[in-house]
Motif scaffolding. Structure first.
Motif, PDB file in Angstrom:
ATOM      1  N   SER A  91       9.614   4.875  -2.675  1.00  0.00           N
ATOM      2  CA  SER A  91      10.567   4.384  -1.673  1.00  0.00           C
ATOM      3  C   SER A  91       9.886   3.575  -0.576  1.00  0.00           C
ATOM      4  O   SER A  91      10.523   2.744   0.070  1.00  0.00           O
ATOM      5  CB  SER A  91      11.304   5.562  -1.029  1.00  0.00           C
ATOM      6  N   ALA A  92       8.582   3.815  -0.361  1.00  0.00           N
ATOM      7  CA  ALA A  92       7.893   3.206   0.776  1.00  0.00           C
ATOM      8  C   ALA A  92       7.060   1.986   0.419  1.00  0.00           C
ATOM      9  O   ALA A  92       6.923   1.066   1.241  1.00  0.00           O
ATOM     10  CB  ALA A  92       6.999   4.250   1.450  1.00  0.00           C
ATOM     11  N   TYR A  93       6.496   1.943  -0.771  1.00  0.00           N
ATOM     12  CA  TYR A  93       5.492   0.913  -1.046  1.00  0.00           C
ATOM     13  C   TYR A  93       6.062  -0.495  -0.976  1.00  0.00           C
ATOM     14  O   TYR A  93       5.342  -1.466  -0.687  1.00  0.00           O
ATOM     15  CB  TYR A  93       4.849   1.149  -2.420  1.00  0.00           C
ATOM     16  N   ARG A  94       7.354  -0.654  -1.235  1.00  0.00           N
ATOM     17  CA  ARG A  94       7.960  -1.987  -1.275  1.00  0.00           C
ATOM     18  C   ARG A  94       7.865  -2.723   0.056  1.00  0.00           C
ATOM     19  O   ARG A  94       8.016  -3.948   0.097  1.00  0.00           O
ATOM     20  CB  ARG A  94       9.436  -1.876  -1.666  1.00  0.00           C
ATOM     21  N   TYR A  95       7.633  -1.998   1.125  1.00  0.00           N
ATOM     22  CA  TYR A  95       7.642  -2.607   2.450  1.00  0.00           C
ATOM     23  C   TYR A  95       6.239  -2.947   2.953  1.00  0.00           C
ATOM     24  O   TYR A  95       6.063  -3.307   4.107  1.00  0.00           O
ATOM     25  CB  TYR A  95       8.380  -1.678   3.419  1.00  0.00           C
TER      26      TYR A  95
ATOM     27  N   THR B 236       2.628  -5.312   2.127  1.00  0.00           N
ATOM     28  CA  THR B 236       2.251  -6.565   1.495  1.00  0.00           C
ATOM     29  C   THR B 236       1.709  -6.301   0.091  1.00  0.00           C
ATOM     30  O   THR B 236       1.153  -5.229  -0.177  1.00  0.00           O
ATOM     31  CB  THR B 236       1.186  -7.292   2.325  1.00  0.00           C
TER      32      THR B 236
ATOM     33  N   THR C  47       3.275  -6.082  -6.920  1.00  0.00           N
ATOM     34  CA  THR C  47       3.725  -5.609  -5.608  1.00  0.00           C
ATOM     35  C   THR C  47       2.725  -4.674  -4.927  1.00  0.00           C
ATOM     36  O   THR C  47       3.024  -4.129  -3.865  1.00  0.00           O
ATOM     37  CB  THR C  47       5.071  -4.880  -5.753  1.00  0.00           C
TER      38      THR C  47
ATOM     39  N   SER D 122      19.525   3.986   1.688  1.00  0.00           N
ATOM     40  CA  SER D 122      18.674   2.820   1.939  1.00  0.00           C
ATOM     41  C   SER D 122      17.737   2.517   0.786  1.00  0.00           C
ATOM     42  O   SER D 122      17.213   1.408   0.672  1.00  0.00           O
ATOM     43  CB  SER D 122      17.853   3.059   3.214  1.00  0.00           C
ATOM     44  N   HIS D 123      17.527   3.487  -0.102  1.00  0.00           N
ATOM     45  CA  HIS D 123      16.658   3.326  -1.264  1.00  0.00           C
ATOM     46  C   HIS D 123      17.384   2.695  -2.448  1.00  0.00           C
ATOM     47  O   HIS D 123      16.775   2.388  -3.460  1.00  0.00           O
ATOM     48  CB  HIS D 123      16.112   4.681  -1.695  1.00  0.00           C
TER      49      HIS D 123
END
Length: 284
Positions: A56-60, A62, A88, A253-254
């Motif tokens: 859920s967090a890594y997408r945000y 770089t 990603t 939000s996910h």
């Protein structure tokens, strides 16, 4: 590729010195790196929980970020230490399913962690899948990039942390070990929509007791729906947590359907948790 961000996700907690030791190891090799804690307070040994948190967090971050995830009940055994390179991000973890949601984001349709029908395995049990197209994976075998002596009980400090630091300095991933063609994932039993019905499972319970399902928003029927979980039926989808009194179903939000209780704890109220079945039916 050189990154100056390393994220850390573990079940080590804040009371001991384990996280500090990992940070000290990384900074001793690359003092200029920025360390970001995603979480260290996840349930001990809960691979499925931590996999969702990381996913859920890594997408945000770089795409050149190095992510280190360590929840490792099999530390010191024959389980593999891996580096996975995706468009990603780069990910260091034991090969035990921690990267399930990361790989699902790049997986082919029809796999147990993809967007299609799952295999015949047991829910949340490990399965072996090919490395997704466009990604690469390596077993960490080049001990020159480790801290010595290597503890049999703390690969987070002695293997994953120093490898992350060397990656942040620009050492190519293929220098860290031998390429592999398959990885361990958890079978999430994704479901496609059949007619007006979608059946899924609860895959995560968050800090508030919200129940997150494996039903992506793209699978929800158009128009009105009824959401069944346990013995409870929720009529319609809400837009926010505050929109409905009592139990509500909404897209979090996910991007997954979740069940929440306004100012309450849905998991506790309904007596359900990870693995519980969820059904979405188009209203008639």
């Amino acid at each position: 590729m050189s990154s100056k961000i390393v994220s850390l996700t573990t079940d080590f907690g804040a009371a001991g010195g384990y996280v500090g030791a990992m940070k000290g190891m990384i900074l001793g090799i690359d003092p200029s790196v920025a360390l970001v804690d995603i979480s260290h307070e996840v349930p001990p040994q809960d691979i499925a929980h931590v996999a969702f948190v990381l996913g859920s967090a890594y997408r945000y971050f770089t795409p050149d970020t190095v992510h280190v995830a360590v929840v490792d009940p099999g530390v010191g055994t024959s389980r593999r230490s891996i580096l996975v390179v995706t468009p990603t991000g780069r990910f260091l973890a034991p090969d035990n399913g921690l990267l399930t949601y990361v790989l699902a984001d790049h997986q082919v349709r029809g796999s147990p962690t993809g967007t299609g029908v799952s295999g015949e395995g047991e829910f949340m049990q490990p399965v072996t899948l090919p490395v997704p197209e466009g990604c690469s994976a390596y077993v960490l075998t080049r001990s020159a990039y480790w801290h010595h002596p290597v503890s049999d009980t703390f690969h987070g400090r002695d293997v994953f942390a120093p490898v992350a630091a060397h990656l942040s300095l620009g050492v190519p991933p293929d220098q860290m070990g031998d390429a592999v063609e398959d990885l361990v994932c958890l079978d999430l039993h994704y479901r496609e929509r059949h007619g007006g019905v979608v059946e899924g499972r609860i895959i995560f319970v968050d800090h508030f007791g919200n129940l997150v399902s494996n039903i992506r928003s793209s699978l929800l029927p158009g128009g009105g729906v009824e959401v069944e979980v346990g013995s409870t039926v929720i009529h319609g989808l809400s837009r926010t947590y505050a929109e409905t009194e009592g139990m509500a179903a909404l897209v979090g939000s996910h991007g997954y359907l979740e069940i929440a209780e306004r100012n309450g704890n849905a998991a506790g109220r309904l007596g359900v948790g990870v693995g519980s079945r969820v059904k979405v039916v188009a209203a008639t």
